[in-house]
Design a protein around this motif. Structure first.
Motif, short mmCIF file in Angstrom:
data_model
loop_
_atom_site.label_atom_id
_atom_site.label_comp_id
_atom_site.label_asym_id
_atom_site.label_seq_id
_atom_site.Cartn_x
_atom_site.Cartn_y
_atom_site.Cartn_z
N GLU A 98 0.85 -1.17 0.00
CA GLU A 98 0.00 0.00 0.00
C GLU A 98 0.90 1.24 0.00
O GLU A 98 2.09 1.16 0.31
CB GLU A 98 -0.91 0.02 1.24
CG GLU A 98 -2.16 -0.78 1.08
CD GLU A 98 -3.29 -0.31 2.00
OE1 GLU A 98 -3.07 0.63 2.79
OE2 GLU A 98 -4.39 -0.87 1.91
N GLN A 99 0.32 2.38 -0.33
CA GLN A 99 1.07 3.63 -0.27
C GLN A 99 1.33 4.02 1.18
O GLN A 99 0.49 3.80 2.05
CB GLN A 99 0.30 4.77 -0.94
CG GLN A 99 0.20 4.68 -2.44
CD GLN A 99 -0.46 5.91 -3.02
OE1 GLN A 99 -0.23 7.03 -2.58
NE2 GLN A 99 -1.29 5.70 -4.02
N ILE A 101 3.03 2.98 3.68
CA ILE A 101 2.80 1.95 4.69
C ILE A 101 3.66 2.24 5.91
O ILE A 101 4.80 2.68 5.80
CB ILE A 101 3.10 0.55 4.11
CG1 ILE A 101 2.44 -0.54 4.96
CG2 ILE A 101 4.59 0.31 3.96
CD1 ILE A 101 0.97 -0.67 4.71
N GLN A 126 1.61 -1.33 -6.37
CA GLN A 126 0.79 -0.80 -5.29
C GLN A 126 -0.66 -1.20 -5.51
O GLN A 126 -1.16 -1.19 -6.63
CB GLN A 126 0.89 0.72 -5.22
CG GLN A 126 2.23 1.23 -4.72
CD GLN A 126 2.25 2.74 -4.59
OE1 GLN A 126 1.48 3.44 -5.24
NE2 GLN A 126 3.13 3.25 -3.75
N GLY A 128 -4.63 -2.01 -2.94
CA GLY A 128 -5.26 -2.08 -1.63
C GLY A 128 -4.94 -3.38 -0.93
O GLY A 128 -4.54 -4.38 -1.55
N SER A 129 -5.12 -3.40 0.38
CA SER A 129 -4.71 -4.56 1.17
C SER A 129 -5.47 -5.83 0.83
O SER A 129 -4.90 -6.92 0.84
CB SER A 129 -4.86 -4.23 2.66
OG SER A 129 -3.90 -3.29 3.07
N ALA A 146 1.06 -4.57 4.01
CA ALA A 146 -0.35 -4.19 3.93
C ALA A 146 -0.95 -4.08 5.32
O ALA A 146 -0.30 -4.35 6.33
CB ALA A 146 -1.12 -5.23 3.11
N TRP A 200 -8.47 -0.05 0.77
CA TRP A 200 -7.28 0.46 1.45
C TRP A 200 -7.36 0.21 2.96
O TRP A 200 -8.43 0.32 3.57
CB TRP A 200 -7.14 1.95 1.20
CG TRP A 200 -6.46 2.30 -0.08
CD1 TRP A 200 -6.77 1.86 -1.32
CD2 TRP A 200 -5.35 3.19 -0.24
NE1 TRP A 200 -5.93 2.41 -2.24
CE2 TRP A 200 -5.05 3.24 -1.60
CE3 TRP A 200 -4.61 3.95 0.64
CZ2 TRP A 200 -4.02 4.00 -2.11
CZ3 TRP A 200 -3.57 4.73 0.14
CH2 TRP A 200 -3.28 4.75 -1.22
N THR A 268 -0.23 -2.73 10.54
CA THR A 268 0.37 -3.14 9.27
C THR A 268 1.22 -4.39 9.47
O THR A 268 1.83 -4.60 10.52
CB THR A 268 1.23 -2.02 8.67
OG1 THR A 268 2.18 -1.57 9.64
CG2 THR A 268 0.36 -0.85 8.26
#
Length: 304
Positions: A98-99, A101, A126, A128-129, A146, A200, A268
Motif C-alpha cells: 500500500e502507499q 505503509i 501498489q 489495496g490490502s 499491507a 485500502w 500493518t
C-alpha cells in the motif's frame, strides 16, 4: 499436464489475446494455439471463449487460473531454492505494498536488497490490502506490506510490523480545529469525509471503528492516493481519519486524536505464503527487514 501448457494458458489469460501472448512468450501463434488445444483436450473442457477481438476465460478456465498460477509460483520457488543452496540468490522478487505503509521504508529496503542481491529482478506494485492478500495467496506476489485484513490461513500468514491509533486531519479553520480537543465518532457524524477506496487499510480501519461505535458516515470524496487526500483536506473540502503518521505529511493541517474507538488500531503486516512456499528472495527481504535496522515505526509507535 506439461508446465509449458500452463505457462501458455496463464499468458493468454493475462493478455486476453493470442497474438499478444505469443509475442510476449516468443513463440508462434500457431504453436501457442496448439498448446492451449492440447490442454483443453486433456481437461476435456474449453478454457477460453474466443472472438475476433479478444478471448475470455470460461468458468473452467477461471477455476484453472488460480491453480495454474500457484503451480508455476511453486516451480519458480523450487528453482530459486536450488540456486540459493548453491550460494546464488537469483530469480524474481514480486512485492506488493500500500502507499505510505507504516513500519517499513520500502524504497530504502529495496535499495539495500538490490545492493546485496543484484541478480534478483525486483517487481513492485501498489494496491489495496484486500487485493494484495489475494495476490500473495494466489502466488502472484512473493510478499506484500499491507493492513492486516484477516487471520492467517493455510495460504497466507502475517508478520506484524507496527500498530498505531487513528487521527483526524482537518483544516485549521475547521470547527474541530477551533475546539482543539480529542474527538469521538459521535462528534464526526455529520461531517464531510475524504477517504480512500474501500480496499485500502486506512479506510477499512476507519469503517471498522465507526461501525463498532454505531455511527453512520458517508465518504463524499474518495481518492486513491495520499497526496490527493491531503490536498482536499487542505482546501477545507472535508476531514479525514487516517493513521497517526500521516500528520507529518502536511504540517499545516490540524491533527486531533480519536477516542472512543475501543481496540481499533491501524495495524500493518508483511503478508507471506506459508513458510514452505515462501521464496528465497522473500525470505532474504524479510531477514534484511528484521535485522538490518530498516523498519521505521512512526513516532511513539512500537511493533506489535
Amino acid at each position: 499436464m506439461e508446465l509449458r501448457h500452463l505457462q501458455h494458458f496463464v499468458a493468454v489469460a493475462e493478455d486476453q489475446h493470442f497474438t499478444r501472448a505469443a509475442e510476449r512468450l516468443l513463440v508462434s501463434q500457431s504453436g501457442l494455439s496448439a498448446s492451449i488445444r492440447a490442454l483443453e483436450r486433456e481437461l476435456q473442457t474449453p478454457l477460453f471463449v474466443r472472438t475476433t477481438r479478444r478471448v475470455t476465460l470460461t468458468e473452467a478456465g477461471r477455476a484453472l487460473l488460480g491453480e495454474a498460477e500457484r503451480i508455476l509460483a511453486q516451480v519458480r520457488s523450487a528453482h530459486e531454492a536450488v540456486a540459493a543452496v548453491q550460494g546464488v540468490l537469483r530469480g524474481t522478487l514480486a512485492l506488493g505494498t500500500e502507499q505510505c505503509i507504516a513500519g517499513v521504508h520500502v524504497a530504502e529496503l529495496l535499495a539495500a536488497f538490490r545492493h546485496r542481491h543484484p541478480d534478483v529482478e525486483i517487481r513492485l506494485r501498489q494496491a489495496g490490502s484486500g487485493e494484495l492478500a489475494e495476490e500473495v495467496a494466489a502466488g502472484r506476489l512473493d510478499l506484500a506490506f499491507a493492513y492486516r485484513t484477516q487471520a492467517d490461513t493455510d495460504q497466507l500468514r502475517s508478520v506484524a510490523l507496527t500498530a498505531e491509533p487513528m487521527t483526524v486531519l482537518c483544516h485549521p479553520t475547521h470547527r474541530l480545529a477551533q475546539d482543539g480537543a480529542a474527538v469521538t465518532p459521535d462528534d464526526l457524524g455529520g461531517e464531510v469525509f475524504v477517504d480512500f477506496h474501500p480496499d485500502w487499510g486506512p479506510r477499512r480501519t476507519t469503517d471498522t471503528a465507526f461501525a463498532a461505535a454505531g455511527v453512520r458516515r458517508t465518504v463524499a470524496l474518495e481518492v486513491n492516493d495520499v497526496h490527493s487526500l491531503l490536498d482536499l483536506v487542505d482546501e477545507n473540502l472535508g476531514i479525514a481519519v487516517v493513521p497517526r503518521h500521516f500528520r507529518h505529511k502536511r504540517d499545516r493541517l490540524t491533527a486531533l486524536p480519536v477516542k472512543g474507538t475501543g481496540e481499533t488500531v491501524y495495524e500493518t503486516v508483511a503478508l507471506l505464503p506459508p513458510p514452505q512456499a515462501t521464496s528465497p528472495a522473500a525470505r532474504a527481504l524479510m531477514t534484511l527487514l528484521e535485522t538490518g535496522g530498516l523498519a521505521t515505526p512512526p513516532e511513539g509507535v512500537h511493533p506489535s
